[in-house]
Design an enzyme around this catalytic site. Structure first.
Site, PDB file in Angstrom:
ATOM      1  N   ASP A  51      10.090   2.415   5.556  1.00 50.85           N
ATOM      2  CA  ASP A  51      11.249   1.550   5.746  1.00 50.85           C
ATOM      3  C   ASP A  51      12.544   2.279   5.423  1.00 50.85           C
ATOM      4  O   ASP A  51      12.552   3.228   4.642  1.00 50.85           O
ATOM      5  CB  ASP A  51      11.145   0.322   4.830  1.00 50.85           C
ATOM      6  CG  ASP A  51      10.060  -0.641   5.313  1.00 50.85           C
ATOM      7  OD1 ASP A  51       9.686  -0.548   6.498  1.00 50.85           O
ATOM      8  OD2 ASP A  51       9.601  -1.460   4.500  1.00 50.85           O
ATOM      9  N   GLU A  78       4.008   1.688   5.022  1.00 53.41           N
ATOM     10  CA  GLU A  78       3.959   1.059   3.700  1.00 53.41           C
ATOM     11  C   GLU A  78       3.404  -0.343   3.831  1.00 53.41           C
ATOM     12  O   GLU A  78       4.025  -1.180   4.478  1.00 53.41           O
ATOM     13  CB  GLU A  78       5.361   0.870   3.135  1.00 53.41           C
ATOM     14  CG  GLU A  78       6.153   2.081   2.837  1.00 53.41           C
ATOM     15  CD  GLU A  78       7.601   1.670   2.564  1.00 53.41           C
ATOM     16  OE1 GLU A  78       8.481   2.159   3.293  1.00 53.41           O
ATOM     17  OE2 GLU A  78       7.840   0.863   1.640  1.00 53.41           O
ATOM     18  N   ASP A 134      12.957   2.071  -1.424  1.00 51.90           N
ATOM     19  CA  ASP A 134      11.517   2.296  -1.604  1.00 51.90           C
ATOM     20  C   ASP A 134      10.977   3.236  -0.535  1.00 51.90           C
ATOM     21  O   ASP A 134      10.189   4.131  -0.830  1.00 51.90           O
ATOM     22  CB  ASP A 134      10.754   0.966  -1.539  1.00 51.90           C
ATOM     23  CG  ASP A 134      10.719   0.292  -2.898  1.00 51.90           C
ATOM     24  OD1 ASP A 134      11.245   0.893  -3.863  1.00 51.90           O
ATOM     25  OD2 ASP A 134      10.181  -0.833  -2.987  1.00 51.90           O
ATOM     26  N   ASP A 161      14.858   1.755   3.425  1.00 52.23           N
ATOM     27  CA  ASP A 161      15.467   1.287   2.179  1.00 52.23           C
ATOM     28  C   ASP A 161      15.096   2.259   1.059  1.00 52.23           C
ATOM     29  O   ASP A 161      14.495   3.301   1.310  1.00 52.23           O
ATOM     30  CB  ASP A 161      15.005  -0.147   1.852  1.00 52.23           C
ATOM     31  CG  ASP A 161      13.484  -0.238   1.716  1.00 52.23           C
ATOM     32  OD1 ASP A 161      12.812   0.822   1.702  1.00 52.23           O
ATOM     33  OD2 ASP A 161      12.969  -1.365   1.621  1.00 52.23           O
TER      34      ASP A 161
END
Ligand code: 0RA
Length: 638
Positions: A501, A428, A505, A503
């Site tokens: 990641d 990302e 997102d 998280d």
């Protein structure tokens, strides 16, 4: 794995045969149940339930109860005829004991239903027995109840008559053997999903489920069968007609059932089953179905004037836009192929399904012209959109928006041109992309950073996503095409690795990419080319010593090992960007130290479900999903 001799009373010839059979299973469990991981573990339940379902197919059973007990065991009870306990003519032992230790079908005790063979199913309950620390069976039959217990597959005592019985049935309770399986934890969701599926496929049965530890109970009964199944698939969408089209036909010894209902969306969901087994990777039955859909809709469109004679026909993709479909076939001797034995190989089935669907669907369309017109109009719109998209693509190409030999400018390609050794890391954003570029081995590792707002493509309708520049760059980099045109011989990297990641997102992007692959580049997943990188969540240091933890459990273990308190520091990685290039390489990218998770079709189906919920029109299922998964999501987002 300890293979202590089982406590048999007498070591006659048949006992020795039993011993050898059990040992063969315990030595190579993978040959019988595929693997000893979570998938293999759940296969044990499937195997036992399938035996009860056979009683349902024989018209002898209406209720099945599956219980996950607090002690880690699982029981499956049915009200079928009960496994025969009469003496087996060859072995001079109760047939029950033979079924539990050697055979799954002796000729005399055969139930004469569609047998499941060639795959990992129908291997027999004796396999479950051999791979269980203990197993108990209770049979009610001819007015009596019988009981026998086994350890690692061998009986600890002869079959006992334990009293009178007023009903008939079989109950099998087993505890998977900890020395065989890597994990012993049954996943309630996995079990329930399978039971729900079986209740759609076998509309006469009621399946009761209970999870003792969680205090959860549920019952599954769907008298509407696979028609109700497609309605369920469409439940969060708008259907174009109701009730679903239901087709049933027999060709030779093959029984064919199809339920079809279109929605106003753009995707296809086809679930295909052979003898109640979900063929995740399709096969000849699905090929036959698709050929019939394309042909029948084209014929109908020309005859009804929806498509002019000079116009090019509708493609398979056109007629499958917005399709929800369940195909269930019963095949006498199925051959299952592929890595996970989830693809039907019998070549004769293609023609059988194709012929049945051609005939029955044409008949349906003649009798229901209003539905026919709706569907043709939709397919023609899909064809027009496809043509427009093709023109747009060509224009893009001519305008030279894709640089350097047609490859996207953001791609940091590798030197090697041998796809078998090449890897593509998808990350990302440019920051993580930069780190990954420094950390990679440029000989065989390529990096593609995704950019822009790929997440919020206006509720990310999948087709719209294909207009997104980053997604198009991704497809170009992979090289194998998209949709009906996927050609794996053009694949540029045999490992496509999602490195997002840890998280929310990251989880969203992963869901979205897996859904895209599942829907538009399915072969990538079914042939095992998609992986998820495992980046560490923590770095724990004491003095000069440090270790990475990839989960909260591992973190706790390391903290305990380092001794709590003074001098211990812990860094939590919220994103890949917080690691330097060397750290990222050594923990996540470099073959050897790294772990990659290979994405299975089941993972992708899961992602697809979540995608539908997250991006769908309906607020309620989304609210519910987010609430149910709030804990996981907050954990991810700390
Ligand atoms: C062989 C023959 C018959 C039934 C069964 C096996 C049987 C097996 C299982 C496994 C779980 N539940 C089961 N229920 C039945 C037919 C017996 C007859 O004809 O009476």
């Amino acid at each position: 794995m300890p293979d202590s001799p089982p406590p048999l009373a007498t070591y006659d010839a048949s006992s020795i045969q039993v011993l050898e059979g059990l040992q063969a299973v315990r030595k190579r469990p993978g040959m019988y149940i595929g693997s000893t991981d979570a998938r293999g573990l759940h296969h044990l339940i499937t195997e036992v339930v399938d035996n009860s379902i056979d009683e349902v197919l024989a018209g002898a059973c209406t209720d099945i109860s599956v219980t996950l007990h607090s002690d880690g065991s699982c029981s499956v009870a049915d009200n079928g005829r009960g496994i025969p306990i009469e003496e087996h003519p060859k072995y001079h032992k109760p047939a029950l004991e033979i079924v539990m230790t050697i055979l799954h079908a002796g000729s005399k005790f055969d139930r004469g239903t569609y047998k499941v063979s060639g795959g990992l199913h129908g291997v027999g309950v004796h396999v479950v027995n051999a791979l269980s620390e203990w197993l108990e069976v209770r049979v009610k039959r001819s007015g009596r109840e019988y009981y026998q217990r086994y350890q690692q597959g061998a009986p600890v005592a002869p079959l006992a008559d334990v009293g009178p019985a007023e009903t008939t049935g079989t109950e099998i309770r087993f505890l998977p053997d900890a020395t065989v399986f890597e994990t012993l934890a049954f996943d309630r969701e996995v079990v329930e999903r399978r039971l729900k599926e079986l209740s759609f496929l076998n509309p006469t049965v009621t399946i009761h489920f209970r999870d003792e530890a969680a205090g959860r109970e549920a019952s599954y009964h769907h008298a509407g069968g696979i028609s109700e199944f497609v309605e369920d698939l469409n439940s969060s969408l708008t259907s174009l007609f109701a009730p679903p089209i239901y087709l049933h036909a027999q060709r030779d010894t093959t029984d064919i059932e199809v339920a079809i209902q279109y929605n106003d969306g753009y995707n296809e969901t086809t679930l295909a089953f052979v003898n109640n087994i979900h063929t995740f990777d399709g096969g000849t039955h699905v090929v036959g179905l698709r050929a019939a859909l394309t042909r029948t809709f084209n014929d109908y469109a020309r005859r009804s004037g929806g498509l002019k004679g000079d116009k090019e026909g509708l493609t398979g993709e056109d007629v499958r836009e917005g399709l929800a479909c369940v195909l269930s076939v019963k095949v006498l001797e199925p051959q299952f192929e592929g890595q996970t034995k989830a693809r039907l190989g019998n070549s004769e089935v293609k023609g059988q399904v194709e012929s049945a669907v051609n005939d029955k669907l044409a008949e349906f369309l003649e009798e229901h012209p209003a539905v026919g017109q709706t569907l043709i109009a939709k397919a023609v719109r899909a064809a027009q959109a496809r043509e427009a998209a093709r023109k747009a693509r060509e224009l893009t190409r001519r305008k030279g928006l894709l640089e350097g030999g047609g490859l996207p400018g953001k791609l940091a390609d590798c030197h090697s041109r041998n796809p078998a050794e090449c890897e593509l890391f998808i990350v990302e954003g440019d920051s993580a992309g930069g780190t990954a570029k420094q950390g990679r081995d440029r000989e065989f590792q390529a990096i593609l950073p995704l950019w822009g707002k790929i997440l919020n493509v206006e509720k990310a309708r999948l087709d719209k996503m294909l207009q997104n520049d980053a997604i198009r760059a991704l497809i170009t980099a992979i090289g194998a095409g998209v949709g009906d045109e996927v050609d794996l011989t053009k694949l540029r990297y045999h490992k496509i690795i999602l490195m997002t990641d840890a998280d929310v997102d990251g989880a969203h992007i992963r869901t979205l990419l897996l859904t895209l692959f599942y829907r538009k580049m399915n072969e990538l997943i079914s042939e095992g080319h998609v992986y998820i990188a495992q980046a560490p969540l923590y770095r724990i240091q004491k003095g000069t010593r440090f270790q990475y933890a990839y989960s909260d459990e591992e973190r706790d273990r390391i903290l305990a090992e380092f001794g709590d308190g003074r001098g211990v520091t812990m860094q939590r990685y919220k994103g890949l960007g917080e690691m330097n290039a060397e750290q990222l390489a050594e923990t996540t990218m470099r073959p050897g130290p790294r772990t990659l998770l290979r994405v299975t079709i089941e993972d992708a189906i899961r992602a697809n479900e979540i995608f539908k919920i997250l991006m769908g029109e309906d607020v309620e299922p989304r609210r519910q999903y987010i609430q149910e998964h709030a804990i996981e999501v907050t954990n991810l987002d700390v």
